[in-house]
Design an enzyme around this catalytic site. Structure first.
Site, PDB file in Angstrom:
ATOM      1  N   HIS A  55      44.487  -8.981 -27.807  1.00  0.00           N
ATOM      2  CA  HIS A  55      43.265  -8.560 -27.145  1.00  0.00           C
ATOM      3  C   HIS A  55      42.046  -9.325 -27.653  1.00  0.00           C
ATOM      4  O   HIS A  55      41.143  -9.648 -26.879  1.00  0.00           O
ATOM      5  CB  HIS A  55      43.049  -7.056 -27.366  1.00  0.00           C
ATOM      6  N   GLU A 102      35.495  -6.401 -18.109  1.00  0.00           N
ATOM      7  CA  GLU A 102      36.492  -6.279 -19.172  1.00  0.00           C
ATOM      8  C   GLU A 102      37.457  -5.146 -18.852  1.00  0.00           C
ATOM      9  O   GLU A 102      37.254  -4.388 -17.897  1.00  0.00           O
ATOM     10  CB  GLU A 102      35.813  -6.031 -20.528  1.00  0.00           C
ATOM     11  N   HIS A 104      39.887  -1.759 -20.166  1.00  0.00           N
ATOM     12  CA  HIS A 104      40.178  -0.684 -21.118  1.00  0.00           C
ATOM     13  C   HIS A 104      41.396   0.062 -20.602  1.00  0.00           C
ATOM     14  O   HIS A 104      41.385   1.284 -20.424  1.00  0.00           O
ATOM     15  CB  HIS A 104      38.967   0.243 -21.275  1.00  0.00           C
ATOM     16  N   ASN A 105      42.471  -0.700 -20.367  1.00  0.00           N
ATOM     17  CA  ASN A 105      43.612  -0.183 -19.634  1.00  0.00           C
ATOM     18  C   ASN A 105      44.455   0.806 -20.424  1.00  0.00           C
ATOM     19  O   ASN A 105      44.627   1.959 -20.028  1.00  0.00           O
ATOM     20  CB  ASN A 105      44.498  -1.345 -19.168  1.00  0.00           C
ATOM     21  N   ARG A 125      27.304  -2.573 -23.908  1.00  0.00           N
ATOM     22  CA  ARG A 125      26.791  -3.164 -25.149  1.00  0.00           C
ATOM     23  C   ARG A 125      26.953  -4.678 -25.157  1.00  0.00           C
ATOM     24  O   ARG A 125      26.123  -5.393 -25.739  1.00  0.00           O
ATOM     25  CB  ARG A 125      27.476  -2.542 -26.366  1.00  0.00           C
ATOM     26  N   GLN A 250      39.016   5.624 -28.869  1.00  0.00           N
ATOM     27  CA  GLN A 250      37.636   5.805 -29.253  1.00  0.00           C
ATOM     28  C   GLN A 250      37.003   6.982 -28.512  1.00  0.00           C
ATOM     29  O   GLN A 250      37.367   7.293 -27.390  1.00  0.00           O
ATOM     30  CB  GLN A 250      36.810   4.540 -28.947  1.00  0.00           C
ATOM     31  N   GLU A 322      37.003   1.373 -34.465  1.00  0.00           N
ATOM     32  CA  GLU A 322      36.319   0.948 -33.248  1.00  0.00           C
ATOM     33  C   GLU A 322      35.423   2.059 -32.720  1.00  0.00           C
ATOM     34  O   GLU A 322      35.237   2.230 -31.511  1.00  0.00           O
ATOM     35  CB  GLU A 322      37.339   0.493 -32.205  1.00  0.00           C
ATOM     36  N   ASP A 510      35.873 -12.731 -14.692  1.00  0.00           N
ATOM     37  CA  ASP A 510      37.208 -12.311 -14.269  1.00  0.00           C
ATOM     38  C   ASP A 510      37.853 -11.412 -15.301  1.00  0.00           C
ATOM     39  O   ASP A 510      37.501 -11.435 -16.480  1.00  0.00           O
ATOM     40  CB  ASP A 510      38.114 -13.522 -14.008  1.00  0.00           C
ATOM     41  N   SER A 550      43.846  -9.239 -20.106  1.00  0.00           N
ATOM     42  CA  SER A 550      44.556  -8.028 -20.515  1.00  0.00           C
ATOM     43  C   SER A 550      46.043  -8.247 -20.278  1.00  0.00           C
ATOM     44  O   SER A 550      46.504  -8.265 -19.131  1.00  0.00           O
ATOM     45  CB  SER A 550      44.066  -6.815 -19.718  1.00  0.00           C
TER      46      SER A 550
END
Length: 749
Positions: A55, A102, A104-105, A125, A250, A322, A510, A550
């Site tokens: 990652h 991005e 977050h799968n 962020r 998280q 994290e 992408d 990912s």
């Protein structure tokens, strides 16, 4: 437990270390020892393990991603490209826009609400760290089969996480996608995009320079949530037998993030930082190593000064945590007091945790004992690079030979009508308002277009009405049939969506979602899709500004469809001249732009009517896409187009249905003499749009299309309260609306 210091590591070279449990391969662990000339300390091992994860390091994809630089088109708008937190483009009038998508799968499958919420928080962020005020978010989503019981767990949780976090931040959610397919059953895709605005002079970069400058950690306290989170979780296939691969997801606090945003923007305005980095994947390990690596010196950090939620955390856990809503800034000594004062004003905790040195090492101490002494580039930028084997899958030819064009077709108007209703009520083509109504789309007052328009659009200057439009697209079914073409179709559709609203496409971000890179079939899909995207961007003149890969979206040996999601950003000089999708005035003339061919491979019709996936996807002509874009933009600018909608999933009938329902007006459609009614309605040929032209502008519009060589056929008129396909069938809008809007609420009830 004895603290594992650098001195201790030198004295105990053969001590057992849990490198395999942390996801490192034997050769990777050996390389760490070679770099350091000794075994790593526990803290160093923690840092390398998260920063060398798939990652964070892109170790399986780097060799292919370099094409985005090698084939990058010349583009004067590019201000910051690949390698920073997010890309930045010039949109005129002194404004710069930064955007990124991005993933977050995996966290969103384990804990849907928090996984999705912290995905939004992290991408916001990233945008903030560039110096920009975040102004909007988007969410391309993929779930398993719509009627699967687990979809009722995952989807509502993801939607509530996105909605609550974004709404609390006061950021409008202006677009995205929701797609259902059984291939995503154990691996839903939760991609998140944010766009931010700043002046050129306000751009900030992630670097630590200037010996003696202070390193300040500010924001939320560091806790045990997310230890090893996305960095490890997204670097391995799901396997219930490996609890170590399911670390804590998280936990987000959007109100803390809102304070962090406003605090950071005031700090920027006061010109108090020399470098800045958000804390996302890999936490402090990432922030410290990347800042030091990109700077001109070294860094010394006193880790025991980090403000904690849990005083029992070990140094390794602090480095790997994290926890959300945290930033790291490099500040000159004379500006520290003012920096801390602003943080106190916003009730944001801030602590000086170290300083920039004139050396070349990242050194971290715990109560005076040195626990890290590493060259920062080896952690942040010089991790493993794998040129993994790949080969065209043995099943690819058979899949493509299973031609969807040969499937049984409707016989006559009545069956056509039934299939149209089945299509518009299918989960993927049905209205997603049950989902999007949970998002605040108009907060801040600058949203110009949002769901379900072709692209989201926001005003960025209230005096001049300068605006930007963004669309995200990706079709995993097309990419499964042909990943090279599938990636280009995703690019083409997002490009077309932006142009359809009147904005000029400028650049892309992408999110490349694939299965395990250790599978040669998957790696071939990735290599082909990346090549297709790079080649396509070169032709369209839209550089890749950054993005995300990912991998390991796979359960056991079952991978998701290759799903390259492409976000295209465009600029419009005056948002008042935007083109909506709604057919809103009776008498408007409907024109079909582009060529319609018998192209049904991977189509919505083949999926809905026959549950079939096979054949070839539609062909791509990117030069034609550019031409279509020019027509759509010029028509919008010069008042020749009242409404426009791109043709993609579901073909012409889906586009006409959506535009009629959006405007509350019906349409009478005539099938061209040279087209079979079925092909006319359901083909998914690319490079097409349907537009509503005022009668007064018909001649001028035809002249423009003719002069530029774009096929334009008048196919009907906006009229009445039904959609009538001449000589075939008629459907009242009321019946279409019921079919279109009832599906998702019924599935999730």
């Amino acid at each position: 437990m004895t603290l594992d210091t650098v001195t201790n590591a030198e004295k105990t070279p053969e001590a057992d270390q849990p490198w395999a449990e942390l996801g490192l391969k034997p050769d990777e662990y050996a390389r760490i020892r070679e770099i350091l000339g000794r075994r790593p300390t526990g803290a160093e091992l923690a840092m390398y393990s998260v920063m060398w994860s798939e990652h964070c390091s892109y170790k399986s994809s780097k060799v292919h991603l370099k094409q985005f630089g090698e084939k990058a088109p010349e583009n004067d708008a590019m201000l910051v490209g690949i390698g920073e937190n997010a890309g930045v483009v010039d949109v005129g009038q002194g404004y710069a826009v930064t955007f990124k998508v991005e993933s977050h799968n995996h966290p969103s499958y384990i804990e849907p609400h928090q996984g999705a919420a912290t995905g939004i928080g992290g991408i916001v962020r990233d945008i903030l760290a560039m110096g920009a005020r975040p102004v909007a978010v988007m969410d391309p989503l993929r779930f398993g089969a719509a009627d699967h019981p687990d979809t009722k767990r995952v989807l509502p949780g993801v939607v509530s996480g996105i909605g609550s976090y974004g709404n609390c931040l006061g950021l409008p959610n202006i677009g995205g996608e929701v797609v259902f397919d059984a291939c995503y059953q154990g691996n839903p895709l939760v991609n998140a995009l944010c766009v931010g605005v700043m002046k050129h002079e306000d751009i900030h970069l992630a670097k630590a320079s200037g010996a003696g400058n202070k390193v300040i950690l500010y924001g939320a306290r560091t806790g045990g949530d997310g230890i090893g989170g996305v960095s490890v979780l997204a670097s391995e296939t799901f396997d219930d037998a490996k609890p170590s691969k399911r670390p804590a997801v998280q936990v987000g606090d959007p109100f803390q993030e809102k304070l962090l945003i406003e605090c950071t923007l005031e700090i920027f305005k006061a010109d108090l930082v020399d470098g800045i980095q958000d804390l996302g994947g890999a936490g402090l390990s990432c922030a410290t190593s990347e800042l030091a690596s990109a700077g001109s010196g070294g860094m010394r950090v006193e880790l025991d000064t980090v403000h904690l939620r849990d005083s029992s955390l070990s140094p390794e856990e602090i480095l790997m945590s994290e926890s959300q809503e945290r930033m790291c800034a490099i500040v000159e000594p004379g500006k520290v007091a003012r920096f801390l004062e602003i943080c106190e004003k916003w009730d944001v905790i801030a602590t000086v945790i170290g300083e920039v040195t004139d050396g070349e090492r990242l050194e971290i101490f715990w109560h005076g004992e040195q626990i890290v002494d590493v060259p920062p580039r080896t952690v942040a930028h010089e991790g493993p690079v794998y040129d993994r084997p790949y080969a065209r899958p043995s099943w690819q030819d058979a899949l493509q030979a299973d031609d969807a064009n040969k499937l049984a077709r409707p016989a006559g108007g009545d069956e056509l009508r039934r299939q149209v209703l089945a299509l518009v009520s299918s989960p993927n083509q049905a209205s997603k308002s049950w989902i999007t109504d949970q998002y605040d789309r108009f907060v801040q007052g600058n949203t110009v277009l949002s769901h379900p328009e072709d692209s989201g659009m926001v005003r960025i200057d209230e005096d001049t009405n300068l605006g930007v439009a963004i669309a995200t697209d990706g079709n995993g079914r097309f990419a499964k049939l042909d990943p090279y073409t599938g990636a280009q179709l995703a690019l083409a559709e997002a490009y077309r969506n932006v142009a359809a609203t009147g904005a000029k496409p400028l650049a892309i971000s992408d999110c490349l979602n694939f299965g395990s890179p250790e599978d040669p079939d998957v790696m071939w899909q990735f290599a082909e899709a990346t090549r297709g995207l790079a080649d396509g961007c070169l032709i369209l003149g839209t550089p890749v500004t950054g993005g995300n890969v990912s991998l390991y979206n796979q359960t056991g040996d079952v991978a998701i469809h290759p799903t390259p999601v492409v976000a295209v950003l465009g600029v419009i000089d005056d948002v008042n001249r935007r083109t909506p999708m709604a057919f809103a005035e009776e008498g408007q003339l409907l024109y079909l732009l582009g060529d319609t061919k018998e192209e049904l491979g991977g189509s919505a019709w083949s999926e809905v009517v026959h549950n079939h996936l096979g054949g070839l996807p539609p062909a791509v002509d990117l030069e034609r896409e550019r031409l279509l874009g020019e027509i759509l933009i010029a028509g919008s600018r010069d008042g020749m187009i009242d409404a426009a909608h791109d043709l993609s999933d579901g073909g012409l009938i889906q586009a006409v249905t959506e535009s009629c329902l959006r405007g509350g007006k019906g349409a009478r459609i005539v099938v061209p003499d040279d087209l079979d009614p079925f092909v006319f309605l359901f083909s998914e040929s690319a490079g097409r749009a349907v537009v509503a032209v005022p009668r007064s502008e018909e001649l001028r519009f035809n002249d423009m299309c003719g002069a530029r060589g774009l096929p334009a056929a008048r196919i009907g008129v906006v009229d009445g309260e039904t959609i009538e396909i001449q000589d075939q069938f008629t459907i009242p809008l009321s019946e279409l609306k019921q079919a279109h809007e009832a599906t998702i609420p019924a599935l999730l009830a």
